[in-house]
Scaffold this motif. Structure first.
Motif, short mmCIF file in Angstrom:
data_model
loop_
_atom_site.label_atom_id
_atom_site.label_comp_id
_atom_site.label_asym_id
_atom_site.label_seq_id
_atom_site.Cartn_x
_atom_site.Cartn_y
_atom_site.Cartn_z
N ILE A 78 143.73 -84.99 3.38
CA ILE A 78 143.78 -85.15 4.83
C ILE A 78 143.29 -86.53 5.24
O ILE A 78 143.91 -87.22 6.07
N ALA A 79 142.18 -86.97 4.66
CA ALA A 79 141.64 -88.29 4.98
C ALA A 79 142.63 -89.39 4.63
O ALA A 79 142.82 -90.35 5.38
N ARG A 80 143.30 -89.26 3.49
CA ARG A 80 144.29 -90.25 3.09
C ARG A 80 145.47 -90.25 4.05
O ARG A 80 145.98 -91.32 4.43
N ALA A 81 145.91 -89.07 4.50
CA ALA A 81 147.01 -88.99 5.46
C ALA A 81 146.63 -89.66 6.78
O ALA A 81 147.44 -90.36 7.39
N GLY A 84 144.09 -94.56 22.34
CA GLY A 84 143.77 -94.24 23.72
C GLY A 84 144.69 -93.24 24.38
O GLY A 84 144.68 -93.09 25.62
N GLN A 85 145.48 -92.53 23.60
CA GLN A 85 146.36 -91.50 24.15
C GLN A 85 145.65 -90.16 24.16
O GLN A 85 144.65 -89.95 23.48
N GLY A 86 146.18 -89.23 24.91
CA GLY A 86 145.57 -87.92 25.01
C GLY A 86 145.93 -87.00 23.85
O GLY A 86 146.95 -87.18 23.19
N ILE A 87 145.04 -86.05 23.59
CA ILE A 87 145.31 -84.99 22.62
C ILE A 87 145.25 -83.65 23.36
O ILE A 87 144.72 -83.56 24.46
N GLU A 88 145.77 -82.62 22.73
CA GLU A 88 145.78 -81.31 23.37
C GLU A 88 144.44 -80.60 23.16
O GLU A 88 143.93 -80.53 22.05
N ASP A 95 146.30 -78.78 9.03
CA ASP A 95 147.58 -79.42 8.75
C ASP A 95 147.40 -80.94 8.78
O ASP A 95 147.10 -81.53 9.82
N ALA A 96 147.60 -81.60 7.63
CA ALA A 96 147.35 -83.03 7.52
C ALA A 96 148.22 -83.84 8.47
O ALA A 96 147.77 -84.85 9.03
N GLN A 97 149.47 -83.42 8.66
CA GLN A 97 150.35 -84.18 9.55
C GLN A 97 149.89 -84.08 11.00
O GLN A 97 149.86 -85.08 11.73
N VAL A 98 149.51 -82.87 11.42
CA VAL A 98 149.03 -82.68 12.78
C VAL A 98 147.75 -83.49 13.00
O VAL A 98 147.59 -84.18 14.01
N ILE A 99 146.84 -83.42 12.03
CA ILE A 99 145.56 -84.13 12.15
C ILE A 99 145.78 -85.63 12.21
O ILE A 99 145.18 -86.34 13.04
N SER A 100 146.63 -86.15 11.34
CA SER A 100 146.83 -87.60 11.29
C SER A 100 147.46 -88.13 12.57
O SER A 100 147.09 -89.20 13.06
N GLN A 101 148.39 -87.39 13.15
CA GLN A 101 149.02 -87.83 14.40
C GLN A 101 148.03 -87.76 15.56
O GLN A 101 148.04 -88.60 16.46
#
Length: 258
Positions: free
Chosen positions: A237-240, A207-211, A193-199
């Protein structure tokens, strides 16, 4: 627009075709990323592809890195090979030396190295092979920047050899709580999912955490993020990711210069 003082590099594995067979849209990705990990013909790529990609990268001001690997064309470099350290050292030096020739023809030089696939994963925890790769790169150019998993045996070996270790994160890969990559053999190990990946990339860059894959929070100390070029919708995805970083005010630029 959100303002940020964060800086990050975007890298992608490129030049992974072979002969008339191509993989991914190298030219489109070179318009998005800031560093190009160029296959050196051991897991993929060939001399003509190496020349084409290095020339295109140089024209765009994209940093060129050697994507060295085990000699494993059939397995795309994703199979472990139990090699004598001296043989591994020489094969890595051979690969980066070949890419350097094409980089020089394009008016630049190899700026860094990122091992590929099984070699990348092996040296993250295998001191002997990590030392062999580090020795090859030290012989090529003392102080050379190298990409790897933060906290890995590989980056420790690189630092001990006088190289410049640089932590890397992966845009579309799921992590264990310990910071290693969940195996591709496990379902859900690669995100699409491009939106999930970009965020996630914005979080990593600032420097924030990811799940992680167990639902916990993981903070990765990375100066470069890899966006894969061989997955479905890779360019989109790369562009997003690039657009999300720009919108967040993150400066996107190479971590290494020629």
């Amino acid at each position: 627009m959100t303002t940020s003082t964060a800086t990050i590099d975007l890298n992608a594995d490129l030049g992974e075709g072979l002969g008339s067979w191509s993989m991914g849209d190298d030219l489109a990705l070179l318009d998005i990323v800031t560093s190009a990990n160029v296959a050196c013909a051991f897991h993929a790529g060939d001399p003509s592809i190496m020349r084409t990609v290095t020339s295109a990268a140089a024209e765009r001001g994209v940093a060129i890195g050697a994507h060295v690997a085990y000699r494993d064309l059939h397995g795309f470099g994703r199979r472990f090979i139990d090699m004598e350290p001296e043989a591994l050292r020489d094969e890595v030096l051979y690969q980066i030396g070949a890419l350097e020739t094409f980089a020089q023809r394009a008016g630049t030089t190899v700026a860094y190295c990122k091992p590929h696939g099984a070699l990348y994963n092996t040296i993250a925890q295998h001191p002997e092979q990590a030392g062999a790769v580090a020795e090859a790169l030290r012989e090529f150019r003392p102080g050379l920047p190298v990409l790897g998993l933060p906290g890995s045996v590989w980056l420790e070996a690189a630092a001990a050899a006088g190289l410049t270790p640089v932590g890397e994160a992966f845009a579309d890969r799921v992590y264990t709580p310990e910071g290693s990559l969940v195996s591709r053999r496990e379902g859900g190990s690669v995100l699409h999912d491009a939106q999930v990946i970009s965020q996630r990339c914005v979080s990593m860059a600032t420097g924030q955490g990811i799940e992680d894959h167990r639902g916990g929070t993981l903070v990765l100390e990375a100066r470069s993020i890899c966006v894969h070029g061989d997955t479905p919708g890779a360019v989109e995805i790369a562009r997003a990711v690039r657009d999300a970083l720009d919108a967040a005010g993150v400066t996107v630029r190479p971590f290494a210069t020629a």
